[in-house]
Write an enzyme that holds these catalytic residues in place. Structure first.
Site, mmCIF file in Angstrom:
data_model
loop_
_atom_site.group_PDB
_atom_site.id
_atom_site.type_symbol
_atom_site.label_atom_id
_atom_site.label_comp_id
_atom_site.label_asym_id
_atom_site.label_seq_id
_atom_site.Cartn_x
_atom_site.Cartn_y
_atom_site.Cartn_z
ATOM 1 N N SER A 144 0.857 -1.196 0.000
ATOM 2 C CA SER A 144 0.000 0.000 0.000
ATOM 3 C C SER A 144 0.888 1.239 0.000
ATOM 4 O O SER A 144 2.089 1.149 0.298
ATOM 5 C CB SER A 144 -0.864 -0.028 1.264
ATOM 6 O OG SER A 144 -1.478 1.227 1.498
ATOM 7 N N TYR A 151 -3.838 -0.578 9.962
ATOM 8 C CA TYR A 151 -3.613 -0.793 8.527
ATOM 9 C C TYR A 151 -2.186 -0.377 8.149
ATOM 10 O O TYR A 151 -1.465 -1.114 7.460
ATOM 11 C CB TYR A 151 -4.642 0.007 7.726
ATOM 12 C CG TYR A 151 -4.617 -0.248 6.240
ATOM 13 C CD1 TYR A 151 -5.284 -1.339 5.695
ATOM 14 C CD2 TYR A 151 -3.927 0.596 5.370
ATOM 15 C CE1 TYR A 151 -5.273 -1.573 4.325
ATOM 16 C CE2 TYR A 151 -3.907 0.364 4.011
ATOM 17 C CZ TYR A 151 -4.588 -0.724 3.489
ATOM 18 O OH TYR A 151 -4.567 -0.962 2.139
HETATM 19 P P1 NAP Z 1 -12.008 -4.717 -1.080
HETATM 20 O O1 NAP Z 1 -12.745 -4.363 -2.325
HETATM 21 O O2 NAP Z 1 -12.555 -4.321 0.245
HETATM 22 O O3 NAP Z 1 -11.717 -6.295 -1.120
HETATM 23 C C1 NAP Z 1 -11.093 -6.932 -0.052
HETATM 24 C C2 NAP Z 1 -10.989 -8.414 -0.344
HETATM 25 O O4 NAP Z 1 -10.380 -9.047 0.784
HETATM 26 C C3 NAP Z 1 -12.352 -9.030 -0.563
HETATM 27 O O5 NAP Z 1 -12.297 -9.973 -1.588
HETATM 28 C C4 NAP Z 1 -12.599 -9.705 0.772
HETATM 29 O O6 NAP Z 1 -13.409 -10.846 0.598
HETATM 30 C C5 NAP Z 1 -11.204 -10.123 1.186
HETATM 31 N N1 NAP Z 1 -11.177 -10.360 2.618
HETATM 32 C C6 NAP Z 1 -11.377 -9.476 3.619
HETATM 33 N N2 NAP Z 1 -11.360 -10.096 4.801
HETATM 34 C C7 NAP Z 1 -11.157 -11.410 4.541
HETATM 35 C C8 NAP Z 1 -11.068 -12.572 5.355
HETATM 36 N N3 NAP Z 1 -11.195 -12.515 6.691
HETATM 37 N N4 NAP Z 1 -10.866 -13.762 4.752
HETATM 38 C C9 NAP Z 1 -10.756 -13.856 3.416
HETATM 39 N N5 NAP Z 1 -10.835 -12.786 2.588
HETATM 40 C C10 NAP Z 1 -11.035 -11.581 3.152
HETATM 41 O O7 NAP Z 1 -10.553 -4.097 -1.077
HETATM 42 P P2 NAP Z 1 -9.466 -3.874 -2.236
HETATM 43 O O8 NAP Z 1 -9.288 -2.419 -2.373
HETATM 44 O O9 NAP Z 1 -9.742 -4.697 -3.420
HETATM 45 O O10 NAP Z 1 -8.192 -4.404 -1.455
HETATM 46 C C11 NAP Z 1 -7.411 -5.508 -1.878
HETATM 47 C C12 NAP Z 1 -6.022 -5.344 -1.287
HETATM 48 O O11 NAP Z 1 -5.417 -4.169 -1.822
HETATM 49 C C13 NAP Z 1 -6.011 -5.185 0.229
HETATM 50 O O12 NAP Z 1 -4.907 -5.838 0.788
HETATM 51 C C14 NAP Z 1 -5.869 -3.693 0.399
HETATM 52 O O13 NAP Z 1 -5.310 -3.358 1.622
HETATM 53 C C15 NAP Z 1 -4.955 -3.374 -0.762
HETATM 54 N N6 NAP Z 1 -4.938 -1.980 -1.171
HETATM 55 C C16 NAP Z 1 -6.043 -1.364 -1.628
HETATM 56 C C17 NAP Z 1 -5.956 -0.037 -2.023
HETATM 57 C C18 NAP Z 1 -7.131 0.726 -2.546
HETATM 58 O O14 NAP Z 1 -6.990 1.938 -2.780
HETATM 59 N N7 NAP Z 1 -8.265 0.131 -2.769
HETATM 60 C C19 NAP Z 1 -4.751 0.649 -1.930
HETATM 61 C C20 NAP Z 1 -3.642 -0.026 -1.452
HETATM 62 C C21 NAP Z 1 -3.739 -1.347 -1.076
HETATM 63 P P3 NAP Z 1 -14.645 -11.238 1.561
HETATM 64 O O15 NAP Z 1 -15.115 -9.995 2.246
HETATM 65 O O16 NAP Z 1 -15.610 -11.815 0.597
HETATM 66 O O17 NAP Z 1 -14.074 -12.249 2.499
#
Ligand code: NAP
Length: 254
Positions: A146, A159
């Site tokens: 991130s 986080y």
């Molecule tokens: P998101 O849309 O909220 O998706 C999060 C994913 O993680 C979902 O598929 C969720 O699936 C899964 N997850 C959460 N808790 C879980 C658990 N206990 N067991 C299994 N799966 C779990 O978020 P995203 O933005 O796509 O994030 C994906 C990654 O990118 C994360 O690591 C996030 O920190 C990172 N990231 C995101 C951004 C951004 O701007 N969006 C920036 C930097 C890094 P379920 O809820 O169905 O379990």
């Protein structure tokens, strides 16, 4: 191997955590488009991404798993190995964020964020590495870091701590595993429009401030991460170890 062949993921088996939506769903489909069969791990419904992968002619296996619970990740990996084959690519993407002012930040939120964002990365990476070493196979681990692997953030102490540690674990594992044919790297997404950032985009002032600071002038889309993930998973990245590739519209360069 030359030209675009070295970017192909033909005959690879990838595991993508958090593949039910957002970045993980996009990466699962992107790896499949590059030739990989894909196992999709999450608690929620992965059927849409799985159907898209199958429609593209690749195998998809949905493995329901709560990665906030110790042992679930390693168990899910065993199921992948039994039903799809031994994985050669692991994308540690599942992640959660909890926002609160630090004086009120609850220990429960801290523990839950650490469990999914960091403990599961340790557990899955260890199980994956053990499987690769036992099978005398190389492999790729790609951790989703991130901007808060580099910066402090606001109201997201767990986080930030977890994502800073993801950078550390990426380097630590790369040092130990590079000589065994396992490449460990990270991708650091910038501000991507997913559920994770919905609260920021709903806050008009924060949204405007963020947009003004992104040189590209727009929020990222989950599909923006696919090229980096395919590259780091592919033979083209054979000599890339322990690096973090920012895909951030220029945020860190600012
Ligand atoms: P998101 O849309 O909220 O998706 C999060 C994913 O993680 C979902 O598929 C969720 O699936 C899964 N997850 C959460 N808790 C879980 C658990 N206990 N067991 C299994 N799966 C779990 O978020 P995203 O933005 O796509 O994030 C994906 C990654 O990118 C994360 O690591 C996030 O920190 C990172 N990231 C995101 C951004 C951004 O701007 N969006 C920036 C930097 C890094 P379920 O809820 O169905 O379990």
């Amino acid at each position: 191997m030359n030209g675009l062949e070295s970017f192909s993921l033909q005959n690879q088996i990838a595991v993508v955590t958090g593949a039910s939506r957002g970045i993980g769903a996009a990466l699962a489909q992107g790896l499949a488009a590059a030739g990989a069969d894909v196992a999709l791990l999450a608690r929620g419904d992965c059927s849409e991404a799985a159907a898209a992968i199958q429609a593209a002619g690749r195998r998809a296996l949905v493995v329901p798993a709560d990665l906030g619970t110790a042992g679930e990740g390693a168990k899910a990996l065993q199921q992948v190995e039994a039903e799809l084959g031994a994985p050669t690519i692991l994308i540690n993407n599942a992640g959660i964020i909890r926002r609160a002012d630090f004086p009120e930040y609850s220990k429960q939120d801290w523990d839950e964020v650490m469990a999914v964002n960091l403990d599961a990365v340790f557990e899955l990476s260890q199980a994956f590495a053990q499987s690769c070493l036992a099978g005398k196979r190389g492999g790729r681990i790609i951790n989703i870091a991130s901007m808060l692997s580099f910066q402090g953030g606001i109201r997201v102490v767990a986080y930030t701590a977890s994502k800073s540690a993801v950078l550390g674990i990426t380097r630590a594992l790369a040092n130990e595993l590079a000589s065994q044919g396992i490449n460990v790297n990270a991708i650091a997404p910038g501000y991507i429009a997913t559920d994770n950032t919905a609260a920021l985009r709903a806050d008009t002032a924060r949204n405007q401030a963020i947009l003004e600071r992104i040189p590209a002038g727009r929020w990222g889309d989950p599909s923006d991460l696919v090229g980096a993930a395919v590259f780091l998973s592919s033979p083209a990245a054979a000599y890339v170890h322990g690096t973090v590739l920012a895909v951030d519209g220029g945020w860190l360069a600012r």
